[in-house]
Design a protein around this motif. Sequence first.
Motif, mmCIF file in Angstrom:
data_model
loop_
_atom_site.group_PDB
_atom_site.id
_atom_site.type_symbol
_atom_site.label_atom_id
_atom_site.label_comp_id
_atom_site.label_asym_id
_atom_site.label_seq_id
_atom_site.Cartn_x
_atom_site.Cartn_y
_atom_site.Cartn_z
ATOM 1 N N ARG A 262 0.881 -1.196 -0.190
ATOM 2 C CA ARG A 262 0.076 0.410 -0.031
ATOM 3 C C ARG A 262 0.894 1.258 -0.048
ATOM 4 O O ARG A 262 0.522 2.216 -0.965
ATOM 5 C CB ARG A 262 -0.829 -0.107 1.080
ATOM 6 N N GLU A 263 1.909 1.415 0.858
ATOM 7 C CA GLU A 263 2.796 2.375 0.948
ATOM 8 C C GLU A 263 3.376 2.565 -0.466
ATOM 9 O O GLU A 263 3.570 3.723 -0.887
ATOM 10 C CB GLU A 263 3.838 2.260 1.896
ATOM 11 N N TRP A 265 2.254 1.877 -3.430
ATOM 12 C CA TRP A 265 1.354 2.307 -4.367
ATOM 13 C C TRP A 265 0.960 3.881 -4.009
ATOM 14 O O TRP A 265 0.620 4.833 -5.081
ATOM 15 C CB TRP A 265 0.126 1.562 -4.150
ATOM 16 N N GLU A 266 0.673 4.284 -2.618
ATOM 17 C CA GLU A 266 0.502 5.526 -2.449
ATOM 18 C C GLU A 266 1.443 6.439 -2.828
ATOM 19 O O GLU A 266 0.848 7.412 -3.247
ATOM 20 C CB GLU A 266 0.114 5.654 -0.915
ATOM 21 N N ASN A 269 1.269 6.848 -6.692
ATOM 22 C CA ASN A 269 0.071 7.406 -7.178
ATOM 23 C C ASN A 269 -0.104 8.853 -6.853
ATOM 24 O O ASN A 269 -0.794 9.439 -7.144
ATOM 25 C CB ASN A 269 -1.135 6.800 -6.385
ATOM 26 N N LEU A 270 1.093 9.437 -6.086
ATOM 27 C CA LEU A 270 1.031 10.810 -5.563
ATOM 28 C C LEU A 270 2.167 11.504 -6.604
ATOM 29 O O LEU A 270 2.141 12.710 -6.585
ATOM 30 C CB LEU A 270 1.166 11.015 -4.211
ATOM 31 N N LYS A 275 2.743 9.069 -11.198
ATOM 32 C CA LYS A 275 1.592 9.059 -11.111
ATOM 33 C C LYS A 275 0.792 8.921 -12.489
ATOM 34 O O LYS A 275 1.099 9.510 -13.492
ATOM 35 C CB LYS A 275 0.884 10.373 -10.643
#
Length: 361
Positions: A262-263, A265-266, A269-270, A275
Amino acid sequence: MKLDLKILVYSFFLFSISLQAQEGNKIVIITLDGLRWQELFGGADSLLINNNRFVENAAGLKDEFWAKTKEERREKLFPFVWNFIAKEGVILGNRWEGNKVNLTNNMIFSYPGYNEILTGKADDDHINSNDKIYNPNKTILEIANFSKKYRGKVLAFGSWDVFPFILNEKRSEIPVNAGYRSSLSKNPSEKALFLDKIQQETPKRWAGVRFDVFTHNYAMEALKHEKPDVLYIAYGETDDFAHDGRYDEYLKSAHQTDKMIREVWEFVNLDTYYKGKTSILITTDHGRGTGIGENDTWRGHGTSIKDADQTWIMAFGNEIKPKGEITRKKQYYTNQFAPTVSKIIDLDIQFEAKPLPVLDN
Protein backbone atom coordinates in the motif's frame (compact mmCIF):
# COMPACT_ATOMS: atom_id res chain seq x y z
CA MET A 1 28.51 31.22 -31.71
CA LYS A 2 28.73 27.81 -33.45
CA LEU A 3 29.94 26.21 -30.19
CA ASP A 4 27.02 27.73 -28.27
CA LEU A 5 24.61 26.36 -30.89
CA LYS A 6 26.09 22.85 -30.58
CA ILE A 7 25.75 23.02 -26.81
CA LEU A 8 22.16 24.20 -27.17
CA VAL A 9 21.28 21.38 -29.59
CA TYR A 10 22.96 18.77 -27.37
CA SER A 11 21.17 20.13 -24.29
CA PHE A 12 17.85 19.93 -26.13
CA PHE A 13 18.68 16.34 -27.16
CA LEU A 14 19.34 15.34 -23.55
CA PHE A 15 16.18 17.10 -22.43
CA SER A 16 14.16 15.22 -25.07
CA ILE A 17 15.54 11.88 -23.90
CA SER A 18 14.76 12.78 -20.30
CA LEU A 19 11.24 13.83 -21.25
CA GLN A 20 10.66 10.57 -23.12
CA ALA A 21 11.81 8.61 -20.09
CA GLN A 22 9.40 10.52 -17.88
CA GLU A 23 6.54 9.97 -20.33
CA GLY A 24 7.06 6.19 -20.64
CA ASN A 25 5.47 3.49 -18.53
CA LYS A 26 7.01 2.59 -15.18
CA ILE A 27 6.67 -0.73 -13.42
CA VAL A 28 7.17 -2.07 -9.91
CA ILE A 29 7.61 -5.84 -9.64
CA ILE A 30 7.02 -7.29 -6.17
CA THR A 31 7.47 -10.85 -4.92
CA LEU A 32 6.51 -12.37 -1.58
CA ASP A 33 8.63 -15.43 -0.97
CA GLY A 34 6.64 -18.61 -0.37
CA LEU A 35 3.31 -17.00 0.46
CA ARG A 36 0.58 -19.61 0.04
CA TRP A 37 -2.52 -18.97 -2.05
CA GLN A 38 -4.54 -20.42 0.82
CA GLU A 39 -3.81 -17.40 3.04
CA LEU A 40 -4.15 -14.90 0.22
CA PHE A 41 -7.65 -16.10 -0.67
CA GLY A 42 -8.80 -17.49 2.66
CA GLY A 43 -6.91 -15.70 5.41
CA ALA A 44 -5.71 -17.53 8.51
CA ASP A 45 -5.84 -21.32 8.30
CA SER A 46 -7.87 -22.93 11.13
CA LEU A 47 -5.57 -25.98 11.20
CA LEU A 48 -2.56 -23.76 11.91
CA ILE A 49 -3.80 -20.78 13.90
CA ASN A 50 -5.16 -23.10 16.62
CA ASN A 51 -2.02 -25.24 16.82
CA ASN A 52 0.23 -24.33 19.74
CA ARG A 53 3.22 -25.91 18.01
CA PHE A 54 3.13 -23.07 15.47
CA VAL A 55 1.58 -20.23 17.48
CA GLU A 56 2.70 -18.81 20.81
CA ASN A 57 -0.42 -16.77 21.62
CA ALA A 58 -3.37 -18.25 19.74
CA ALA A 59 -5.95 -16.04 21.46
CA GLY A 60 -4.12 -12.85 20.57
CA LEU A 61 -3.49 -13.99 17.00
CA LYS A 62 -7.14 -14.91 16.51
CA ASP A 63 -8.24 -11.51 17.82
CA GLU A 64 -6.11 -9.99 15.08
CA PHE A 65 -6.79 -12.28 12.13
CA TRP A 66 -9.66 -14.70 12.75
CA ALA A 67 -13.23 -14.38 11.46
CA LYS A 68 -16.02 -16.78 10.51
CA THR A 69 -15.69 -16.68 6.73
CA LYS A 70 -12.77 -16.88 4.32
CA GLU A 71 -13.74 -13.52 2.88
CA GLU A 72 -13.63 -11.82 6.26
CA ARG A 73 -10.38 -13.52 7.22
CA ARG A 74 -8.55 -12.62 4.02
CA GLU A 75 -9.64 -9.00 4.35
CA LYS A 76 -8.29 -8.90 7.90
CA LEU A 77 -4.97 -10.33 6.78
CA PHE A 78 -4.65 -8.37 3.53
CA PRO A 79 -6.84 -5.23 3.79
CA PHE A 80 -5.15 -3.37 0.91
CA VAL A 81 -5.36 -6.38 -1.39
CA TRP A 82 -9.06 -6.96 -0.80
CA ASN A 83 -10.23 -3.38 -0.38
CA PHE A 84 -8.23 -1.89 -3.24
CA ILE A 85 -6.51 -4.35 -5.59
CA ALA A 86 -9.62 -6.56 -5.76
CA LYS A 87 -11.56 -3.54 -7.03
CA GLU A 88 -8.98 -1.65 -9.08
CA GLY A 89 -6.80 -4.49 -10.38
CA VAL A 90 -6.75 -8.21 -11.12
CA ILE A 91 -6.15 -11.17 -8.82
CA LEU A 92 -5.50 -14.67 -10.18
CA GLY A 93 -5.11 -18.00 -8.41
CA ASN A 94 -8.13 -18.77 -6.22
CA ARG A 95 -8.19 -22.51 -6.70
CA TRP A 96 -11.38 -22.86 -4.65
CA GLU A 97 -13.00 -21.10 -7.61
CA GLY A 98 -11.13 -23.18 -10.20
CA ASN A 99 -8.83 -20.31 -11.12
CA LYS A 100 -5.28 -21.67 -11.10
CA VAL A 101 -1.72 -20.42 -11.36
CA ASN A 102 1.13 -22.94 -11.42
CA LEU A 103 4.88 -22.99 -11.82
CA THR A 104 6.32 -24.68 -14.89
CA ASN A 105 9.70 -25.50 -13.32
CA ASN A 106 10.00 -28.86 -11.59
CA MET A 107 12.25 -27.76 -8.75
CA ILE A 108 9.59 -25.89 -6.72
CA PHE A 109 11.94 -23.77 -4.64
CA SER A 110 13.22 -20.24 -4.68
CA TYR A 111 15.99 -19.70 -7.26
CA PRO A 112 14.18 -21.71 -9.98
CA GLY A 113 10.98 -19.86 -9.10
CA TYR A 114 12.54 -16.42 -9.41
CA ASN A 115 14.28 -17.40 -12.62
CA GLU A 116 10.91 -18.43 -14.09
CA ILE A 117 9.18 -15.26 -12.89
CA LEU A 118 11.84 -12.95 -14.29
CA THR A 119 12.88 -14.74 -17.50
CA GLY A 120 9.58 -16.24 -18.61
CA LYS A 121 10.86 -19.80 -18.73
CA ALA A 122 11.90 -22.66 -16.51
CA ASP A 123 15.49 -23.86 -16.72
CA ASP A 124 15.73 -27.07 -14.70
CA ASP A 125 18.98 -28.05 -16.40
CA HIS A 126 20.90 -25.07 -15.07
CA ILE A 127 18.81 -23.62 -12.22
CA ASN A 128 18.31 -26.57 -9.91
CA SER A 129 19.65 -25.35 -6.57
CA ASN A 130 19.69 -22.24 -4.39
CA ASP A 131 23.47 -22.01 -4.74
CA LYS A 132 25.03 -18.62 -5.42
CA ILE A 133 25.75 -19.12 -9.09
CA TYR A 134 25.31 -16.37 -11.64
CA ASN A 135 22.17 -16.88 -13.68
CA PRO A 136 23.02 -17.84 -17.28
CA ASN A 137 19.59 -16.58 -18.35
CA LYS A 138 18.76 -12.93 -18.95
CA THR A 139 15.95 -11.57 -16.81
CA ILE A 140 13.44 -8.99 -17.99
CA LEU A 141 15.25 -6.55 -15.69
CA GLU A 142 18.57 -7.11 -17.48
CA ILE A 143 16.99 -6.73 -20.90
CA ALA A 144 15.36 -3.49 -19.77
CA ASN A 145 18.63 -2.19 -18.36
CA PHE A 146 20.33 -2.61 -21.75
CA SER A 147 17.49 -1.05 -23.70
CA LYS A 148 17.68 2.57 -24.84
CA LYS A 149 14.49 3.38 -23.01
CA TYR A 150 15.42 2.04 -19.57
CA ARG A 151 19.21 2.10 -19.52
CA GLY A 152 20.38 2.94 -16.01
CA LYS A 153 16.80 3.16 -14.76
CA VAL A 154 16.51 -0.34 -13.26
CA LEU A 155 17.00 -1.06 -9.55
CA ALA A 156 16.44 -4.15 -7.41
CA PHE A 157 16.02 -4.69 -3.67
CA GLY A 158 15.73 -8.08 -2.00
CA SER A 159 15.78 -9.57 1.47
CA TRP A 160 17.58 -12.74 0.30
CA ASP A 161 21.29 -12.53 -0.41
CA VAL A 162 21.06 -14.72 -3.53
CA PHE A 163 19.42 -12.00 -5.64
CA PRO A 164 22.71 -10.53 -6.91
CA PHE A 165 23.25 -13.94 -8.53
CA ILE A 166 19.65 -14.46 -9.71
CA LEU A 167 19.83 -11.07 -11.45
CA ASN A 168 23.47 -11.67 -12.46
CA GLU A 169 24.55 -8.22 -11.33
CA LYS A 170 27.98 -8.53 -12.98
CA ARG A 171 26.56 -9.02 -16.45
CA SER A 172 23.27 -7.12 -16.07
CA GLU A 173 24.90 -4.10 -14.39
CA ILE A 174 21.80 -3.72 -12.23
CA PRO A 175 22.44 -2.34 -8.72
CA VAL A 176 21.09 -5.03 -6.38
CA ASN A 177 20.69 -4.14 -2.72
CA ALA A 178 20.01 -7.54 -1.18
CA GLY A 179 20.82 -9.55 1.91
CA TYR A 180 22.66 -7.38 4.41
CA ARG A 181 24.06 -4.90 1.90
CA SER A 182 24.03 -1.23 2.74
CA SER A 183 22.70 1.48 0.45
CA LEU A 184 24.20 1.37 -3.04
CA SER A 185 23.16 4.93 -3.88
CA LYS A 186 25.95 7.27 -4.99
CA ASN A 187 24.33 9.96 -2.87
CA PRO A 188 22.45 8.15 -0.10
CA SER A 189 19.76 10.11 1.68
CA GLU A 190 19.91 10.75 5.40
CA LYS A 191 17.32 8.01 5.93
CA ALA A 192 19.32 5.54 3.81
CA LEU A 193 22.41 6.20 5.90
CA PHE A 194 20.34 5.64 9.04
CA LEU A 195 19.07 2.36 7.58
CA ASP A 196 22.71 1.35 7.03
CA LYS A 197 23.43 2.03 10.69
CA ILE A 198 20.45 0.22 12.23
CA GLN A 199 20.75 -2.73 9.86
CA GLN A 200 24.27 -3.31 11.17
CA GLU A 201 23.06 -2.98 14.77
CA THR A 202 19.98 -5.23 14.43
CA PRO A 203 20.43 -8.88 15.50
CA LYS A 204 20.21 -11.27 12.55
CA ARG A 205 17.57 -13.99 12.68
CA TRP A 206 18.65 -15.65 9.41
CA ALA A 207 22.13 -15.80 7.93
CA GLY A 208 21.14 -14.94 4.37
CA VAL A 209 17.83 -13.11 4.74
CA ARG A 210 17.38 -9.71 6.34
CA PHE A 211 14.10 -8.41 7.75
CA ASP A 212 11.80 -6.99 5.09
CA VAL A 213 11.59 -3.62 6.83
CA PHE A 214 15.10 -2.85 5.54
CA THR A 215 14.42 -4.05 2.00
CA HIS A 216 11.21 -2.05 1.88
CA ASN A 217 12.62 1.20 3.20
CA TYR A 218 15.72 1.07 0.99
CA ALA A 219 13.36 0.62 -1.97
CA MET A 220 11.16 3.50 -0.85
CA GLU A 221 14.19 5.79 -0.59
CA ALA A 222 15.13 4.80 -4.15
CA LEU A 223 11.65 5.65 -5.39
CA LYS A 224 11.84 9.04 -3.74
CA HIS A 225 15.37 10.03 -4.70
CA GLU A 226 16.60 7.92 -7.64
CA LYS A 227 13.37 7.54 -9.63
CA PRO A 228 13.86 4.09 -11.22
CA ASP A 229 11.52 3.28 -14.10
CA VAL A 230 11.77 -0.45 -13.44
CA LEU A 231 11.90 -1.41 -9.76
CA TYR A 232 12.00 -4.90 -8.27
CA ILE A 233 11.23 -5.47 -4.56
CA ALA A 234 11.60 -9.03 -3.24
CA TYR A 235 10.25 -9.52 0.27
CA GLY A 236 11.43 -12.70 1.99
CA GLU A 237 10.20 -13.09 5.57
CA THR A 238 7.08 -15.15 4.92
CA ASP A 239 9.10 -18.07 3.58
CA ASP A 240 11.60 -18.09 6.43
CA PHE A 241 9.01 -17.78 9.18
CA ALA A 242 7.14 -20.69 7.58
CA HIS A 243 10.31 -22.79 7.44
CA ASP A 244 10.81 -21.97 11.14
CA GLY A 245 7.32 -23.29 11.87
CA ARG A 246 6.18 -19.91 13.16
CA TYR A 247 2.71 -19.52 11.70
CA ASP A 248 2.03 -16.52 13.94
CA GLU A 249 5.04 -14.61 12.55
CA TYR A 250 4.21 -15.78 9.03
CA LEU A 251 0.77 -14.17 9.32
CA LYS A 252 2.11 -11.00 10.90
CA SER A 253 4.74 -10.65 8.19
CA ALA A 254 2.15 -11.18 5.44
CA HIS A 255 -0.05 -8.51 7.02
CA GLN A 256 2.88 -6.11 7.24
CA THR A 257 3.77 -6.72 3.60
CA ASP A 258 0.23 -5.72 2.65
CA LYS A 259 0.92 -2.38 4.35
CA MET A 260 4.22 -2.07 2.48
CA ILE A 261 2.55 -2.66 -0.87
CA ARG A 262 0.00 0.00 0.00
CA GLU A 263 2.81 2.43 0.84
CA VAL A 264 4.48 1.80 -2.52
CA TRP A 265 1.20 2.41 -4.33
CA GLU A 266 0.34 5.55 -2.36
CA PHE A 267 3.73 7.02 -3.21
CA VAL A 268 3.66 6.27 -6.94
CA ASN A 269 0.05 7.46 -7.10
CA LEU A 270 1.03 10.88 -5.73
CA ASP A 271 4.54 11.48 -7.08
CA THR A 272 4.44 13.44 -10.35
CA TYR A 273 7.13 11.24 -11.96
CA TYR A 274 5.06 8.08 -11.44
CA LYS A 275 1.42 9.14 -11.17
CA GLY A 276 -0.73 7.73 -13.97
CA LYS A 277 2.25 5.93 -15.54
CA THR A 278 2.94 3.06 -13.15
CA SER A 279 1.78 -0.55 -12.96
CA ILE A 280 2.50 -2.94 -10.10
CA LEU A 281 2.72 -6.72 -10.62
CA ILE A 282 2.99 -9.10 -7.66
CA THR A 283 3.55 -12.84 -7.35
CA THR A 284 5.37 -15.54 -5.39
CA ASP A 285 8.22 -17.90 -6.26
CA HIS A 286 6.48 -21.08 -5.07
CA GLY A 287 3.67 -22.39 -2.90
CA ARG A 288 3.79 -24.66 0.12
CA GLY A 289 2.22 -27.84 1.36
CA THR A 290 -0.93 -27.99 3.45
CA GLY A 291 -0.30 -30.79 5.93
CA ILE A 292 0.49 -30.87 9.63
CA GLY A 293 1.76 -33.82 11.57
CA GLU A 294 4.87 -35.89 11.02
CA ASN A 295 6.24 -33.81 8.14
CA ASP A 296 4.38 -30.49 8.60
CA THR A 297 4.35 -29.97 4.85
CA TRP A 298 2.90 -26.45 5.18
CA ARG A 299 6.40 -25.44 6.30
CA GLY A 300 8.10 -26.68 3.14
CA HIS A 301 8.11 -26.87 -0.62
CA GLY A 302 10.01 -28.69 -3.36
CA THR A 303 9.31 -31.69 -5.54
CA SER A 304 8.43 -33.89 -2.55
CA ILE A 305 5.71 -31.53 -1.29
CA LYS A 306 2.32 -32.02 -2.93
CA ASP A 307 0.77 -28.88 -4.46
CA ALA A 308 3.79 -26.65 -3.69
CA ASP A 309 3.79 -25.56 -7.35
CA GLN A 310 0.54 -23.66 -6.81
CA THR A 311 1.01 -19.88 -6.92
CA TRP A 312 -0.94 -16.66 -7.58
CA ILE A 313 -0.55 -13.31 -9.36
CA MET A 314 -1.88 -9.78 -8.76
CA ALA A 315 -1.69 -6.68 -10.95
CA PHE A 316 -2.93 -3.10 -10.74
CA GLY A 317 -2.03 0.36 -12.03
CA ASN A 318 -2.21 2.40 -15.20
CA GLU A 319 -1.97 -0.45 -17.74
CA ILE A 320 -4.13 -2.91 -15.84
CA LYS A 321 -7.80 -3.39 -16.62
CA PRO A 322 -9.74 -3.54 -13.31
CA LYS A 323 -11.35 -6.97 -13.52
CA GLY A 324 -11.11 -7.79 -9.80
CA GLU A 325 -10.72 -11.32 -8.51
CA ILE A 326 -11.03 -13.72 -11.44
CA THR A 327 -13.31 -16.56 -10.37
CA ARG A 328 -13.88 -18.32 -13.69
CA LYS A 329 -12.18 -21.66 -14.20
CA LYS A 330 -8.92 -21.01 -16.00
CA GLN A 331 -5.29 -22.15 -15.91
CA TYR A 332 -2.40 -19.67 -15.87
CA TYR A 333 1.34 -20.15 -15.36
CA THR A 334 4.11 -18.21 -13.69
CA ASN A 335 6.09 -18.10 -16.95
CA GLN A 336 3.45 -15.64 -18.23
CA PHE A 337 4.62 -13.03 -15.74
CA ALA A 338 7.70 -11.78 -17.64
CA PRO A 339 5.84 -11.49 -20.99
CA THR A 340 3.27 -9.33 -19.18
CA VAL A 341 5.99 -7.08 -17.78
CA SER A 342 7.57 -6.84 -21.23
CA LYS A 343 4.31 -5.75 -22.81
CA ILE A 344 3.64 -3.12 -20.14
CA ILE A 345 7.02 -1.44 -20.59
CA ASP A 346 6.94 -1.97 -24.36
CA LEU A 347 10.04 -4.11 -24.86
CA ASP A 348 10.08 -6.18 -28.03
CA ILE A 349 10.99 -9.61 -26.65
CA GLN A 350 9.88 -12.99 -27.93
CA PHE A 351 8.55 -15.37 -25.27
CA GLU A 352 7.09 -18.84 -25.58
CA ALA A 353 4.33 -17.95 -23.11
CA LYS A 354 1.65 -15.34 -23.72
CA PRO A 355 1.09 -12.28 -21.48
CA LEU A 356 -1.55 -12.63 -18.78
CA PRO A 357 -5.02 -11.25 -19.55
CA VAL A 358 -4.67 -8.31 -17.18
CA LEU A 359 -3.80 -5.46 -19.54
CA ASP A 360 -6.13 -2.59 -20.29
CA ASN A 361 -6.38 -3.10 -24.04
